[in-house]
Design a protein around this motif. Structure first.
Motif, mmCIF file in Angstrom:
data_model
loop_
_atom_site.group_PDB
_atom_site.id
_atom_site.type_symbol
_atom_site.label_atom_id
_atom_site.label_comp_id
_atom_site.label_asym_id
_atom_site.label_seq_id
_atom_site.Cartn_x
_atom_site.Cartn_y
_atom_site.Cartn_z
ATOM 1 N N VAL A 8 40.489 25.761 35.044
ATOM 2 C CA VAL A 8 41.390 26.856 35.429
ATOM 3 C C VAL A 8 40.639 27.900 36.249
ATOM 4 O O VAL A 8 41.149 28.369 37.273
ATOM 5 N N THR A 9 39.426 28.259 35.832
ATOM 6 C CA THR A 9 38.677 29.248 36.608
ATOM 7 C C THR A 9 38.317 28.703 37.993
ATOM 8 O O THR A 9 38.352 29.431 38.978
ATOM 9 N N PHE A 10 37.994 27.416 38.064
ATOM 10 C CA PHE A 10 37.725 26.810 39.373
ATOM 11 C C PHE A 10 38.961 26.861 40.264
ATOM 12 O O PHE A 10 38.880 27.220 41.446
ATOM 13 N N LEU A 11 40.115 26.524 39.709
ATOM 14 C CA LEU A 11 41.346 26.542 40.497
ATOM 15 C C LEU A 11 41.740 27.957 40.919
ATOM 16 O O LEU A 11 42.223 28.156 42.036
ATOM 17 N N VAL A 12 41.518 28.927 40.045
ATOM 18 C CA VAL A 12 41.806 30.325 40.405
ATOM 19 C C VAL A 12 40.892 30.755 41.539
ATOM 20 O O VAL A 12 41.341 31.362 42.527
ATOM 21 N N ALA A 13 39.607 30.453 41.440
ATOM 22 C CA ALA A 13 38.661 30.810 42.503
ATOM 23 C C ALA A 13 39.011 30.096 43.804
ATOM 24 O O ALA A 13 38.942 30.689 44.887
ATOM 25 N N GLY A 59 30.912 32.673 43.010
ATOM 26 C CA GLY A 59 31.008 34.015 42.447
ATOM 27 C C GLY A 59 32.086 34.140 41.392
ATOM 28 O O GLY A 59 31.999 34.974 40.495
ATOM 29 N N GLY A 60 33.100 33.300 41.475
ATOM 30 C CA GLY A 60 34.202 33.367 40.523
ATOM 31 C C GLY A 60 33.973 32.541 39.279
ATOM 32 O O GLY A 60 34.276 32.975 38.167
ATOM 33 N N VAL A 61 33.422 31.351 39.455
ATOM 34 C CA VAL A 61 33.166 30.473 38.307
ATOM 35 C C VAL A 61 31.715 30.673 37.897
ATOM 36 O O VAL A 61 30.817 30.077 38.454
ATOM 37 N N ARG A 62 31.496 31.530 36.953
ATOM 38 C CA ARG A 62 30.150 31.870 36.500
ATOM 39 C C ARG A 62 29.788 30.956 35.327
ATOM 40 O O ARG A 62 30.033 31.291 34.166
ATOM 41 N N VAL A 63 29.191 29.826 35.639
ATOM 42 C CA VAL A 63 28.891 28.811 34.633
ATOM 43 C C VAL A 63 27.963 29.383 33.565
ATOM 44 O O VAL A 63 28.146 29.140 32.372
ATOM 45 N N ARG A 93 37.989 37.995 35.313
ATOM 46 C CA ARG A 93 36.608 37.986 35.827
ATOM 47 C C ARG A 93 36.457 37.020 36.999
ATOM 48 O O ARG A 93 35.734 37.294 37.953
ATOM 49 N N THR A 94 37.123 35.890 36.906
ATOM 50 C CA THR A 94 37.072 34.917 37.996
ATOM 51 C C THR A 94 37.679 35.493 39.264
ATOM 52 O O THR A 94 37.105 35.382 40.351
ATOM 53 N N LEU A 95 38.814 36.113 39.123
ATOM 54 C CA LEU A 95 39.496 36.722 40.267
ATOM 55 C C LEU A 95 38.636 37.796 40.909
ATOM 56 O O LEU A 95 38.405 37.785 42.128
ATOM 57 N N ILE A 96 38.139 38.709 40.108
ATOM 58 C CA ILE A 96 37.318 39.804 40.628
ATOM 59 C C ILE A 96 35.989 39.288 41.180
ATOM 60 O O ILE A 96 35.544 39.726 42.255
ATOM 61 N N GLY A 97 35.360 38.358 40.500
ATOM 62 C CA GLY A 97 34.096 37.803 40.976
ATOM 63 C C GLY A 97 34.243 37.104 42.320
ATOM 64 O O GLY A 97 33.397 37.258 43.205
ATOM 65 N N SER A 98 35.317 36.355 42.476
ATOM 66 C CA SER A 98 35.566 35.684 43.760
ATOM 67 C C SER A 98 35.789 36.694 44.871
ATOM 68 O O SER A 98 35.218 36.573 45.957
ATOM 69 N N LEU A 99 36.612 37.678 44.602
ATOM 70 C CA LEU A 99 36.906 38.691 45.623
ATOM 71 C C LEU A 99 35.660 39.486 45.999
ATOM 72 O O LEU A 99 35.439 39.772 47.187
ATOM 73 N N GLN A 100 34.830 39.844 45.028
ATOM 74 C CA GLN A 100 33.593 40.567 45.331
ATOM 75 C C GLN A 100 32.653 39.730 46.195
ATOM 76 O O GLN A 100 32.077 40.232 47.168
#
Length: 130
Positions: A8-13, A59-63, A93-100
């Motif tokens: 899900v985090t991968f798909l959101v990113a 940046g969005g998927v922080r493993v 966090r995924t959304l914000i991390g990707s955008l940043q």
């Protein structure tokens, strides 16, 4: 549940990268047309899009942050459980991390292209004076 969270985090990113890439496509193309010769500006556009996807997803998927759901960071402690609240927090966090991450890449791109544009303008004005 952990694998589903990763997916899900991968798909959101990926979705965030796709939306941002589409939003900035025309701007990046126009800037590249001013600076880069027509023969290679499509290649540069593809590279910038690739960079948006790579940086946005990483940046969005922080493993390293998601590891807390499969292993405990401290001895004698339980693994953090995936609750609805944690799902919401991780997706945010995924959304914000990707955008940043994407914003950083685009800022660097626009700063360097602005510098290149100014340099090209200076050289072209010197050539016109001669």
């Amino acid at each position: 549940m952990f694998y589903l969270l990763m997916l899900v985090t991968f798909l959101v990113a990926l979705l965030v990268c796709y939306i941002v890439s589409r939003l900035f496509n025309d701007s990046i193309y126009k800037i590249l047309n001013l600076i880069v010769p027509e023969a290679i500006n499509q290649a540069w556009l593809k590279y910038i899009k690739f960079a948006i996807y790579v940086v946005g997803i990483s940046g969005g998927v922080r493993v390293w942050d998601l590891e807390k759901y499969i292993t405990s960071r401290y001895e004698n402690r339980e693994v953090v459980q995936l609750t609805t609240e944690r799902w919401t927090l991780e997706i945010y966090r995924t959304l914000i991390g990707s955008l940043q991450s994407i914003a950083t890449v685009l800022l660097i791109f626009f700063v360097f292209t602005l510098i290149a544009y100014v340099v090209l303008s200076i050289f072209s004005s010197k050539n016109e004076k001669k």
